[in-house]
Design a protein around this motif. Structure first.
Motif, PDB file in Angstrom:
ATOM      1  N   ARG A 182      35.614  36.280  37.706  1.00  0.00           N
ATOM      2  CA  ARG A 182      36.493  37.231  38.403  1.00  0.00           C
ATOM      3  C   ARG A 182      36.111  38.669  38.029  1.00  0.00           C
ATOM      4  NH1 ARG A 182      39.588  34.339  42.228  1.00  0.00           N
ATOM      5  NH2 ARG A 182      41.113  32.982  41.207  1.00  0.00           N
ATOM      6  N   LEU A 183      35.820  38.890  36.739  1.00  0.00           N
ATOM      7  CA  LEU A 183      35.452  40.234  36.287  1.00  0.00           C
ATOM      8  C   LEU A 183      34.144  40.668  36.944  1.00  0.00           C
ATOM      9  CD1 LEU A 183      36.076  42.647  34.513  1.00  0.00           C
ATOM     10  CD2 LEU A 183      34.963  41.459  32.605  1.00  0.00           C
ATOM     11  N   ALA A 184      33.196  39.744  37.079  1.00  0.00           N
ATOM     12  CA  ALA A 184      31.929  40.060  37.744  1.00  0.00           C
ATOM     13  C   ALA A 184      32.171  40.421  39.210  1.00  0.00           C
ATOM     14  CB  ALA A 184      30.972  38.866  37.641  1.00  0.00           C
ATOM     15  N   MET A 185      33.076  39.721  39.862  1.00  0.00           N
ATOM     16  CA  MET A 185      33.394  40.020  41.258  1.00  0.00           C
ATOM     17  C   MET A 185      34.052  41.387  41.386  1.00  0.00           C
ATOM     18  SD  MET A 185      34.827  36.240  42.353  1.00  0.00           S
ATOM     19  CE  MET A 185      35.353  36.751  43.990  1.00  0.00           C
ATOM     20  N   VAL A 205      35.207  48.408  38.500  1.00  0.00           N
ATOM     21  CA  VAL A 205      35.002  48.409  37.052  1.00  0.00           C
ATOM     22  C   VAL A 205      34.391  49.721  36.579  1.00  0.00           C
ATOM     23  CG1 VAL A 205      33.626  47.365  35.190  1.00  0.00           C
ATOM     24  CG2 VAL A 205      34.824  45.909  36.834  1.00  0.00           C
ATOM     25  N   THR A 206      34.913  50.243  35.477  1.00  0.00           N
ATOM     26  CA  THR A 206      34.366  51.426  34.814  1.00  0.00           C
ATOM     27  C   THR A 206      33.923  51.029  33.418  1.00  0.00           C
ATOM     28  OG1 THR A 206      35.822  52.930  36.037  1.00  0.00           O
ATOM     29  CG2 THR A 206      34.856  53.762  33.982  1.00  0.00           C
ATOM     30  N   LEU A 207      32.684  51.366  33.055  1.00  0.00           N
ATOM     31  CA  LEU A 207      32.116  51.001  31.758  1.00  0.00           C
ATOM     32  C   LEU A 207      31.835  52.242  30.929  1.00  0.00           C
ATOM     33  CD1 LEU A 207      29.495  48.353  32.976  1.00  0.00           C
ATOM     34  CD2 LEU A 207      31.783  47.901  32.076  1.00  0.00           C
ATOM     35  N   GLY A 208      31.867  52.083  29.616  1.00  0.00           N
ATOM     36  CA  GLY A 208      31.528  53.189  28.720  1.00  0.00           C
ATOM     37  C   GLY A 208      32.762  53.880  28.184  1.00  0.00           C
ATOM     38  N   PHE A 238      27.473  42.165  32.373  1.00  0.00           N
ATOM     39  CA  PHE A 238      27.130  43.397  33.076  1.00  0.00           C
ATOM     40  C   PHE A 238      25.653  43.754  32.980  1.00  0.00           C
ATOM     41  CE2 PHE A 238      31.704  44.092  32.021  1.00  0.00           C
ATOM     42  CZ  PHE A 238      32.164  44.086  33.328  1.00  0.00           C
ATOM     43  N   GLY A 239      24.885  43.014  32.198  1.00  0.00           N
ATOM     44  CA  GLY A 239      23.457  43.255  32.102  1.00  0.00           C
ATOM     45  C   GLY A 239      23.093  44.573  31.452  1.00  0.00           C
ATOM     46  N   ARG A 240      23.889  45.001  30.469  1.00  0.00           N
ATOM     47  CA  ARG A 240      23.599  46.229  29.751  1.00  0.00           C
ATOM     48  C   ARG A 240      24.096  46.104  28.316  1.00  0.00           C
ATOM     49  NH1 ARG A 240      27.312  51.045  32.018  1.00  0.00           N
ATOM     50  NH2 ARG A 240      26.820  51.901  29.967  1.00  0.00           N
ATOM     51  N   SER A 241      23.602  46.940  27.438  1.00  0.00           N
ATOM     52  CA  SER A 241      23.959  46.866  26.030  1.00  0.00           C
ATOM     53  C   SER A 241      25.191  47.713  25.723  1.00  0.00           C
ATOM     54  CB  SER A 241      22.790  47.337  25.162  1.00  0.00           C
ATOM     55  OG  SER A 241      22.455  48.680  25.455  1.00  0.00           O
ATOM     56  N   LEU A 270      41.121  41.841  43.201  1.00  0.00           N
ATOM     57  CA  LEU A 270      40.226  41.186  42.254  1.00  0.00           C
ATOM     58  C   LEU A 270      40.583  41.542  40.820  1.00  0.00           C
ATOM     59  CD1 LEU A 270      36.805  41.498  44.107  1.00  0.00           C
ATOM     60  CD2 LEU A 270      38.130  39.420  43.703  1.00  0.00           C
ATOM     61  N   SER A 271      41.036  42.760  40.597  1.00  0.00           N
ATOM     62  CA  SER A 271      41.503  43.148  39.264  1.00  0.00           C
ATOM     63  C   SER A 271      42.721  42.319  38.878  1.00  0.00           C
ATOM     64  CB  SER A 271      41.847  44.639  39.228  1.00  0.00           C
ATOM     65  OG  SER A 271      40.702  45.439  39.425  1.00  0.00           O
ATOM     66  N   ASP A 272      43.658  42.163  39.817  1.00  0.00           N
ATOM     67  CA  ASP A 272      44.854  41.367  39.552  1.00  0.00           C
ATOM     68  C   ASP A 272      44.481  39.923  39.207  1.00  0.00           C
ATOM     69  OD1 ASP A 272      46.491  43.530  40.068  1.00  0.00           O
ATOM     70  OD2 ASP A 272      46.835  42.968  42.163  1.00  0.00           O
TER      71      ASP A 272
END
Length: 202
Positions: free
Chosen positions: A72-75, A82-85, A144-147, A159-161
């Motif tokens: 679900r998170l990937a979707m 999604v916000t990263l960092g 997420f394919g990142r470090s 999708l977040s819900d």
């Protein structure tokens, strides 16, 4: 509750998405209840026939719930929710754009305290946010394919819900407290597992 069906070979199969065909047996959505049901042969009584329940069924359900939540998170990520960092997550929280927050369970305490303090104030103010801390940084990095993925903010959206519902279901299944989050299917534990047999065909 967790739904289980009986496979053609007589084995008990978890149906965490509640989509498999056939008659179902329902167990409290807690690992302890599922493991107790296996030990007490509750599935055979529930299905009214011989049912083979794996000794690892409790762990198998946990793995399926975890996999489902991460999917679900990937979707949600693909949908742009999604916000990263660390800095971007802080900005999303300050601006009120974040609907909820994911923090790696093995994140450094200092960074976690800073972002969670902001998240609790912001999300509580909007009365809709949720906090999730059941995934490791390695799981998030792989997804997420990142470090160095430690903090993840999600914007409002279906999708977040769905992700937060799945993640909190996993958290409840593993017996972790659900403070500040929506809790569902929290039946009281009993000496006998709560087993409910249904006759519906999906």
């Amino acid at each position: 509750m967790i739904r289980f069906v009986l496979g053609p070979d007589g084995r008990v199969v978890p149906d965490v998405r509640r989509k498999l065909p056939g008659r179902g047996v329902w167990i409290d959505a807690q690992r302890e209840s599922v493991e107790r049901a296996v030990k007490k042969r509750a599935f055979s009584r529930g299905f009214r026939t011989e049912a083979q329940a794996s000794e690892t069924l409790g762990a198998d359900v946990a793995a399926l719930l975890r996999q489902g939540a991460l999917q679900r998170l990937a979707m949600a990520h693909k949908a742009g929710l999604v916000t990263l960092g660390f800095e971007k997550v802080r900005a999303a929280l300050k601006s009120g754009q974040a609907h909820g927050l994911v923090v790696a369970c093995d994140a450094a305490e200092d960074g976690v305290n800073k972002v969670q303090a902001l998240a609790k104030w912001t999300l509580h103010r909007h009365n809709e946010g949720r906090l999730v801390d059941v995934f490791s940084s390695a799981e998030l990095e792989s997804l997420f394919g990142r470090s160095r993925v430690v903090h993840v903010a999600l914007s409002p959206g279906r999708l977040s819900d769905l992700f937060f519902d799945d993640a909190l279901r996993l958290r409840g299944y593993e017996g972790q407290p659900l403070s500040g989050a929506r809790a569902t299917n929290t039946d009281q534990q009993a000496d006998e597992p709560n087993v409910r047999r249904t006759t519906e065909t999906i």
